[in-house]
Design a protein around this motif. Sequence first.
Motif, PDB file in Angstrom:
ATOM      1  N   ALA B   9       0.825  -1.254  -0.011  1.00 31.78           N
ATOM      2  CA  ALA B   9      -0.021   0.092  -0.092  1.00 31.78           C
ATOM      3  C   ALA B   9       0.798   1.141  -0.121  1.00 31.78           C
ATOM      4  O   ALA B   9       0.782   2.287  -0.825  1.00 31.78           O
ATOM      5  CB  ALA B   9      -0.889   0.024   1.196  1.00 31.78           C
ATOM      6  N   VAL B  10       1.817   0.959   0.767  1.00 31.60           N
ATOM      7  CA  VAL B  10       2.887   2.355   0.892  1.00 31.60           C
ATOM      8  C   VAL B  10       3.424   2.599  -0.640  1.00 31.60           C
ATOM      9  O   VAL B  10       3.581   3.404  -1.115  1.00 31.60           O
ATOM     10  CB  VAL B  10       3.897   2.175   2.038  1.00 31.60           C
ATOM     11  CG1 VAL B  10       4.831   3.234   1.774  1.00 31.60           C
ATOM     12  CG2 VAL B  10       3.392   2.061   3.199  1.00 31.60           C
ATOM     13  N   ALA B  11       3.995   1.512  -1.025  1.00 33.48           N
ATOM     14  CA  ALA B  11       4.839   1.437  -2.275  1.00 33.48           C
ATOM     15  C   ALA B  11       4.028   2.017  -3.502  1.00 33.48           C
ATOM     16  O   ALA B  11       4.314   2.631  -4.185  1.00 33.48           O
ATOM     17  CB  ALA B  11       5.345   0.174  -2.634  1.00 33.48           C
ATOM     18  N   ASP B  12       2.524   1.343  -3.228  1.00 30.30           N
ATOM     19  CA  ASP B  12       1.845   2.040  -4.412  1.00 30.30           C
ATOM     20  C   ASP B  12       1.521   3.531  -4.539  1.00 30.30           C
ATOM     21  O   ASP B  12       0.891   4.007  -5.718  1.00 30.30           O
ATOM     22  CB  ASP B  12       0.345   1.419  -4.274  1.00 30.30           C
ATOM     23  CG  ASP B  12       0.185   0.503  -5.230  1.00 30.30           C
ATOM     24  OD1 ASP B  12      -1.100  -0.139  -5.118  1.00 30.30           O
ATOM     25  OD2 ASP B  12       0.918   0.236  -6.300  1.00 30.30           O
ATOM     26  N   ARG B  13       1.994   4.500  -3.452  1.00 25.44           N
ATOM     27  CA  ARG B  13       1.509   5.618  -3.585  1.00 25.44           C
ATOM     28  C   ARG B  13       1.897   6.317  -4.716  1.00 25.44           C
ATOM     29  O   ARG B  13       1.354   7.234  -5.156  1.00 25.44           O
ATOM     30  CB  ARG B  13       1.869   6.174  -2.026  1.00 25.44           C
ATOM     31  CG  ARG B  13       0.848   5.519  -1.023  1.00 25.44           C
ATOM     32  CD  ARG B  13       1.245   6.055   0.126  1.00 25.44           C
ATOM     33  NE  ARG B  13       0.288   7.391   0.370  1.00 25.44           N
ATOM     34  CZ  ARG B  13       0.382   7.983   1.413  1.00 25.44           C
ATOM     35  NH1 ARG B  13       1.117   7.630   2.367  1.00 25.44           N
ATOM     36  NH2 ARG B  13      -0.168   9.190   1.407  1.00 25.44           N
ATOM     37  N   LEU B  14       3.228   6.245  -4.911  1.00 27.47           N
ATOM     38  CA  LEU B  14       3.851   7.116  -5.967  1.00 27.47           C
ATOM     39  C   LEU B  14       3.185   6.828  -7.221  1.00 27.47           C
ATOM     40  O   LEU B  14       2.916   7.790  -7.880  1.00 27.47           O
ATOM     41  CB  LEU B  14       5.507   6.896  -5.821  1.00 27.47           C
ATOM     42  CG  LEU B  14       6.173   7.793  -5.048  1.00 27.47           C
ATOM     43  CD1 LEU B  14       7.774   7.243  -5.439  1.00 27.47           C
ATOM     44  CD2 LEU B  14       5.982   9.423  -5.457  1.00 27.47           C
ATOM     45  N   SER B  15       2.728   5.649  -7.577  1.00 28.79           N
ATOM     46  CA  SER B  15       2.299   5.319  -8.741  1.00 28.79           C
ATOM     47  C   SER B  15       0.784   5.861  -8.788  1.00 28.79           C
ATOM     48  O   SER B  15       0.226   6.029  -9.723  1.00 28.79           O
ATOM     49  CB  SER B  15       2.029   3.789  -9.028  1.00 28.79           C
ATOM     50  OG  SER B  15       1.629   3.449  -7.602  1.00 28.79           O
ATOM     51  N   GLY B  16       0.327   6.303  -7.392  1.00 29.66           N
ATOM     52  CA  GLY B  16      -1.158   6.960  -7.370  1.00 29.66           C
ATOM     53  C   GLY B  16      -1.143   8.781  -7.525  1.00 29.66           C
ATOM     54  O   GLY B  16      -2.130   9.190  -7.339  1.00 29.66           O
ATOM     55  N   LEU B  17       0.179   9.270  -8.009  1.00 34.97           N
ATOM     56  CA  LEU B  17       0.013  10.421  -8.160  1.00 34.97           C
ATOM     57  C   LEU B  17      -0.792  10.988  -9.355  1.00 34.97           C
ATOM     58  O   LEU B  17      -1.005  10.145 -10.239  1.00 34.97           O
ATOM     59  CB  LEU B  17       1.492  10.996  -8.608  1.00 34.97           C
ATOM     60  CG  LEU B  17       2.714  10.919  -7.548  1.00 34.97           C
ATOM     61  CD1 LEU B  17       3.842  11.291  -8.225  1.00 34.97           C
ATOM     62  CD2 LEU B  17       2.502  12.083  -6.472  1.00 34.97           C
ATOM     63  N   PRO B  18      -1.472  12.082  -8.970  1.00 41.23           N
ATOM     64  CA  PRO B  18      -2.299  12.732  -9.909  1.00 41.23           C
ATOM     65  C   PRO B  18      -1.473  13.031 -11.150  1.00 41.23           C
ATOM     66  O   PRO B  18      -0.216  13.334 -11.083  1.00 41.23           O
ATOM     67  CB  PRO B  18      -2.561  14.104  -9.181  1.00 41.23           C
ATOM     68  CG  PRO B  18      -2.126  14.215  -8.132  1.00 41.23           C
ATOM     69  CD  PRO B  18      -1.286  13.045  -7.785  1.00 41.23           C
ATOM     70  N   ASP B  19      -2.255  12.950 -12.535  1.00 47.74           N
ATOM     71  CA  ASP B  19      -1.806  13.020 -13.737  1.00 47.74           C
ATOM     72  C   ASP B  19      -1.099  14.349 -13.694  1.00 47.74           C
ATOM     73  O   ASP B  19       0.296  14.186 -14.300  1.00 47.74           O
ATOM     74  CB  ASP B  19      -2.593  13.319 -14.626  1.00 47.74           C
ATOM     75  CG  ASP B  19      -3.395  11.952 -15.085  1.00 47.74           C
ATOM     76  OD1 ASP B  19      -3.119  10.984 -14.176  1.00 47.74           O
ATOM     77  OD2 ASP B  19      -4.481  11.819 -15.910  1.00 47.74           O
ATOM     78  N   HIS B  20      -1.125  15.434 -13.341  1.00 45.50           N
ATOM     79  CA  HIS B  20      -0.161  16.673 -13.620  1.00 45.50           C
ATOM     80  C   HIS B  20       0.988  16.449 -12.904  1.00 45.50           C
ATOM     81  O   HIS B  20       2.087  16.972 -13.251  1.00 45.50           O
ATOM     82  CB  HIS B  20      -0.992  17.844 -13.383  1.00 45.50           C
ATOM     83  CG  HIS B  20      -1.529  17.938 -11.804  1.00 45.50           C
ATOM     84  ND1 HIS B  20      -2.655  17.345 -11.598  1.00 45.50           N
ATOM     85  CD2 HIS B  20      -0.968  18.448 -10.855  1.00 45.50           C
ATOM     86  CE1 HIS B  20      -2.993  17.523 -10.404  1.00 45.50           C
ATOM     87  NE2 HIS B  20      -1.840  18.531  -9.838  1.00 45.50           N
TER      88      HIS B  20
END
Lengths: 174, 330
Positions: B9-20
Amino acid sequence: MAAPESGDGNNGAARMVTLISSDNTRFEVEAAAASLSQTLQLTILDGGGGGGDGIPLPNVDSATLSKVLEYCIKHAPAAANGGAPNATAVDRAELERFDNEFVNIDQSVLYSLIMAAHNLEIEGLQSLVAKKVADMIKGKSPMEIRRTLGFPDPTPEEQAEMNAHMLEYGWAYE
Amino acid sequence: MADGGGKKAVADRLSGLPDHLLQHVLSFLPSIRAVRTCVLSRRYPEQWKSVPAIRITRADAMRYLGPSALNRIVNCLLLFRNKLPLDEIKTPFLESMPFLMDAFVRLQQSDDCCQNCYEAGDCGDQSCKGCRGINYGKNTCVLLEALSSATKLELLASPEVFIFRRDLAQCPMFFKLKTLLLNEWCLTANHGAFLSPALTSFGEAYSSIHYNLVEMGASYNLKKQSLILKNFTLEIKCDQVDDRIRRVLEIFCSYGLPMEKIKIKPLPMSFDTQFHDTWSSGSRFQFRAEYIVTLLEAWSHYFEQLDIVMSMMAVLYLDNWECIDQECQF
């Protein structure tokens, strides 16, 4: 109340403002540092954040905010100069060293930081973190990047899409 | 799906950045790398097309030796960018890109430098690596012609790199150009590089001005040309107003460019390290009082009506610098 005017008469002490994180921790910083945030700058110019009132930042937790403020405090003097003219090479090198060290942190913190920098409109910080993330994936293969950024492994379907993409944009893989 | 545990879940966060924000990250990657990130996930495929920069790195330059080869890769990058409907594209050459409105091209550490300091390359010296590599026709416009439909162009390169100058010598016409951002490459050696850390943004009259700038050995006499500067704004970013800046001001003033069309801004602090971002971000910078005064003193050279300059100074003080903070509207 503690005497706020402990300065040298003429200018007085630097103006302080209070910022309140989402988990209700209060941070007192110099207005100049907080003003690196374009969002906060407007409030501060309007006289907000002083005295007993704080500026609530419901999107930023205390761990992130303290990190953000560490950046702001370090960068405030340079920003106050308005530009490069007075900065010596030593100053710049020192800032650069600080920046490099500053982003040498866990991925989850990087994520919180870039979100906070974006929300607070601290352009330098946002660029710094974005560059760091870019460095993390630079020179890596797609699979390595996936792992670095924490993407789950591709489904067969996604794999097929990737292959199609590599065909379509073959020039980028030459 | 549910293996992994909390770490994921932690690691996933960078991949969850908003598009801009993701685009901001990708803008720091060499473009070819950014294109390759398309394979990362479903969300990524379109990301790189919106990335605000085209980055050609040293590694790219090594791989795609010479301007024409480099050109090909830039073509590809430009061709596939978001604003271009893909079905309009037939050929991977930078010949015509009528849909391109807004282009940012920064050549980083390009090998297209002339060791004999010929402004537009082509020195004819076989030992000159940069010029020897030129394998296209003498009258070929490598990059810029294709961008001639753009309304906004940012062209950044180190001063030695001659591709842009070379292209400009072909005098491409920019019929729609409203804003052009350049850095010091536009200032040539035989004029003492008078505008070193300066950015200019020109209007429609731009291309004919630079025709003279790039001609090897040309005397720098713009007064010979009659330009219509009514739709023309000059913007300069610099550390301080030195002789080079004065020279630029002099040239434009000699054309009758009105004062209110000239904007001068200081360079941002982080100029050295974050070149790309600071040039293109349009962020606000604080002026320092001394800076303004220096500036006005320099200007008084160029404006006979000194009282106008003085009254401007008064306005500046009255407004406590606020009014010029963002736009520097004199």
